[in-house]
Motif scaffolding. Structure first.
Motif, PDB file in Angstrom:
ATOM      1  N   TRP A   1     -71.586  -8.261  13.918  1.00  0.00           N
ATOM      2  CA  TRP A   1     -70.858  -8.369  12.653  1.00  0.00           C
ATOM      3  C   TRP A   1     -70.553  -9.819  12.294  1.00  0.00           C
ATOM      4  N   GLU A   2     -70.394 -10.641  13.319  1.00  0.00           N
ATOM      5  CA  GLU A   2     -70.208 -12.074  13.066  1.00  0.00           C
ATOM      6  C   GLU A   2     -71.468 -12.642  12.406  1.00  0.00           C
ATOM      7  N   LEU A   3     -72.621 -12.287  12.975  1.00  0.00           N
ATOM      8  CA  LEU A   3     -73.891 -12.771  12.405  1.00  0.00           C
ATOM      9  C   LEU A   3     -74.138 -12.181  11.020  1.00  0.00           C
TER      10      LEU A   3
ATOM     11  N   GLN B   1     -69.530 -10.752   8.565  1.00  0.00           N
ATOM     12  CA  GLN B   1     -68.318  -9.924   8.429  1.00  0.00           C
ATOM     13  C   GLN B   1     -67.532  -9.956   9.741  1.00  0.00           C
ATOM     14  N   PRO B   2     -67.066 -11.151  10.149  1.00  0.00           N
ATOM     15  CA  PRO B   2     -66.431 -11.279  11.463  1.00  0.00           C
ATOM     16  C   PRO B   2     -65.143 -10.477  11.607  1.00  0.00           C
ATOM     17  N   GLU B   3     -64.583 -10.040  10.480  1.00  0.00           N
ATOM     18  CA  GLU B   3     -63.346  -9.250  10.575  1.00  0.00           C
ATOM     19  C   GLU B   3     -63.631  -7.800  11.003  1.00  0.00           C
ATOM     20  N   ARG B   4     -64.914  -7.425  11.048  1.00  0.00           N
ATOM     21  CA  ARG B   4     -65.250  -6.077  11.536  1.00  0.00           C
ATOM     22  C   ARG B   4     -65.261  -6.122  13.064  1.00  0.00           C
ATOM     23  N   THR B   5     -64.115  -5.878  13.671  1.00  0.00           N
ATOM     24  CA  THR B   5     -64.013  -5.971  15.137  1.00  0.00           C
ATOM     25  C   THR B   5     -63.551  -4.675  15.792  1.00  0.00           C
TER      26      THR B   5
ATOM     27  N   ARG C   1     -69.531  -6.954  18.158  1.00  0.00           N
ATOM     28  CA  ARG C   1     -68.728  -7.998  17.489  1.00  0.00           C
ATOM     29  C   ARG C   1     -69.619  -9.194  17.128  1.00  0.00           C
ATOM     30  N   ARG C   2     -70.536  -9.503  17.996  1.00  0.00           N
ATOM     31  CA  ARG C   2     -71.504 -10.568  17.719  1.00  0.00           C
ATOM     32  C   ARG C   2     -72.351 -10.208  16.484  1.00  0.00           C
TER      33      ARG C   2
END
Ligand code: PMP
Length: 466
Positions: free
Chosen positions: A142-144, A147-151, A139-140
């Motif tokens: 994808w945030e970086l 694309q923070p919605e990729r969870t 999750r970290r």
């Protein structure tokens, strides 16, 4: 009474141990009440592939402790490594811009023995914690990546990824989910690639492609832009040694690549030689972005786990900077790392992984083919040094026993009674013996399995279940 107990000398008998155990010790995955009534088996000693209980019975440990004592019990190299490190520096953390030589050296060695994409490692104390790290880390990532919605993480029914909140959520054991309101949000499951249960109408290869297709369906259902990762054990261990068809993992890889989804291989059981390669992904032909490990890294002598982080993820975590708010007191514990170093060097020196691949695994496979002929066995599978025997009521039609009869537990009872530790997962009997067995010891194990199958068959017939 308690003063008497506290001053009691070391020599305690079985009944005494059992009473104290029932009074104070809550065991993992146990019906406490039932065990207290029955009495715990007290294991007091281990040597090579054998254990001894407090009654003096010798037991062949065909489960390597809990899939972990891969080099066998009592290896002096590991004992010496622990002792030396305990004397030198029993503990220091890796939090405050510090590290210890064993942790650094182990990270370096893990990068050498793992597939080339892995140059970085994050340590934990167990496999469950390693999988918690996976959830946090993907999750970290994808945030970086912006694309923070990729969870969402996709896992599988009947998978086992540990017993912490995240580990149990990733796992696909519905009984675990039912206790504690799991899974946590953002974790979904697809069916497992179990041909015997779900694919008998088609060839194994076709079924492998079909089972991988369930992943693609789920990705499309959730939306690829929301899916962070897919996690799977190369061979599902605790689920019953479910060996997937050879077509499965390459197709999973292709699907994940196509949708940009990270591939996570949970190598807690398959890692460090169990399948005949250093890691299970090498046996099954895929290239994960992250791998969880534990158990075999230290042969279970001391607790250690972690995550091998592939360059795709490591590059982003390292180059973008910013603190990763995650870690454990025992991340990189120097004694655990020193033992793991000794363990991996022993695997290398004795060419244990090669031996599993070239000699022991093929030999075990041959013996399991023979066991498949037994009237109780509907399917026998093996991979490297693990194997499964599916017990069935009707061999010709693959008809299962009524699960409430717990035929697997009947068989396990005969195993215990005959000096063999073999585990029952429902009616699937499984083994994962130490990787240091001799051919003669495999013969000894298989003869015991055969005897226990015969005893189970007689028992089941006598009870009128067959
Ligand atoms: N992943 C897998 C594949 C496992 O088999 C296990 C343990 N059996 C775990 C994770 C959890 O490891 P631990 O019990 O060390 O937390």
């Amino acid at each position: 009474m308690s003063a008497v107990m506290k001053n009691k000398p070391a020599a305690r008998g079985t009944a005494d141990w059992q009473a104290a155990d029932a009074a104070h010790y809550l065991h993992p995955f146990t019906d406490f009440k039932a065990l207290a009534a029955k009495g715990t088996r007290i294991v007091t000693k281990g040597d090579n592939i054998y254990l001894w209980d407090s009654e003096g019975h010798k037991i062949l440990d065909a489960m390597s402790g809990l899939w972990c004592v891969n080099v066998g019990y009592g290896r002096q190299e590991l004992i010496d490594a622990a002792t030396a490190q305990l004397k030198q520096l029993a503990f220091y953390n890796s939090f405050f811009q510090t590290a210890t030589p064993p942790a650094i050296e182990l990270a370096e060695l893990l990068a050498q023995v793992s597939p080339p994409q892995f140059q970085h490692v994050f340590f934990s104390g167990s496999g469950s914690e390693g999988n918690d790290t996976i959830v946090r880390m993907v999750r970290r990532y994808w945030e970086l990546m912006g694309q923070p919605e990729r969870t969402v993480i996709i896992s599988r029914h009947n998978a086992y990824h540990g017993s912490t909140m995240a580990g149990a959520s990733l796992g696909g054991m519905w009984g675990m989910h039912a206790q504690g309101g799991l899974p946590i949000p953002g974790i979904v499951h697809i069916e497992q690639p179990c041909w015997f249960e779900l694919g008998q109408a088609m060839s194994r290869d076709d079924f492998g492609l079909k089972a991988a297709g369930w992943l693609e369906q789920k990705i499309l259902e959730v939306g690829a832009d929301k899916v962070a990762a897919f996690i799977g054990e190369p061979v599902q261990g605790a689920g019953g040694v479910i060996v997937p068809p050879p077509t499965y993992w390459p197709e999973v890889q292709r699907i994940c690549d196509q949708h940009g989804v990270l591939v996570v291989s949970d190598e807690v059981i398959c890692g460090f030689g169990r399948t005949g390669q250093w890691f299970g992904c090498e046996t099954f032909g895929f290239t994960p972005d992250l791998m969880t490990f534990a158990k075999g890294v230290s042969s279970g002598y001391v607790p250690l786990g972690g995550v091998l982080v592939g360059e795709r993820v490591a590059k982003v975590l390292v180059e973008q900077g910013g603190e990763f708010h995650h870690g454990y007191t025992y991340s990189g514990h120097p004694v655990a790392c020193a033992v793991a170093l000794a363990n991996i060097r022993l695997l290398q020196r004795e060419r244990i992984v090669e031996r599993v691949r070239e000699e022991l695994g093929p030999y075990l496979a041959k013996q399991f083919e023979r066991l498949a002929e037994h009237p109780l066995v509907g399917e026998a599978q093996s991979c490297g040094m693990m194997g499964a025997l599916q017990l069935v009521r009707n061999k010709a039609s693959s008809e299962a026993f009524d699960p409430s009869l717990e035929v697997g537990m009947v068989c396990r009872g005969h195993c215990f009674g005959n000096g063999l530790i073999m585990r029952a997962v429902g009616d699937r009997m499984i083994v994962a013996p130490p990787l240091v067995m001799t051919i003669a010891q495999i013969d000894e194990m298989v003869a015991l399995i055969h005897r226990c199958l015969d005893l189970t068959l007689a028992d089941v017939k006598q009870r009128g279940w067959m």
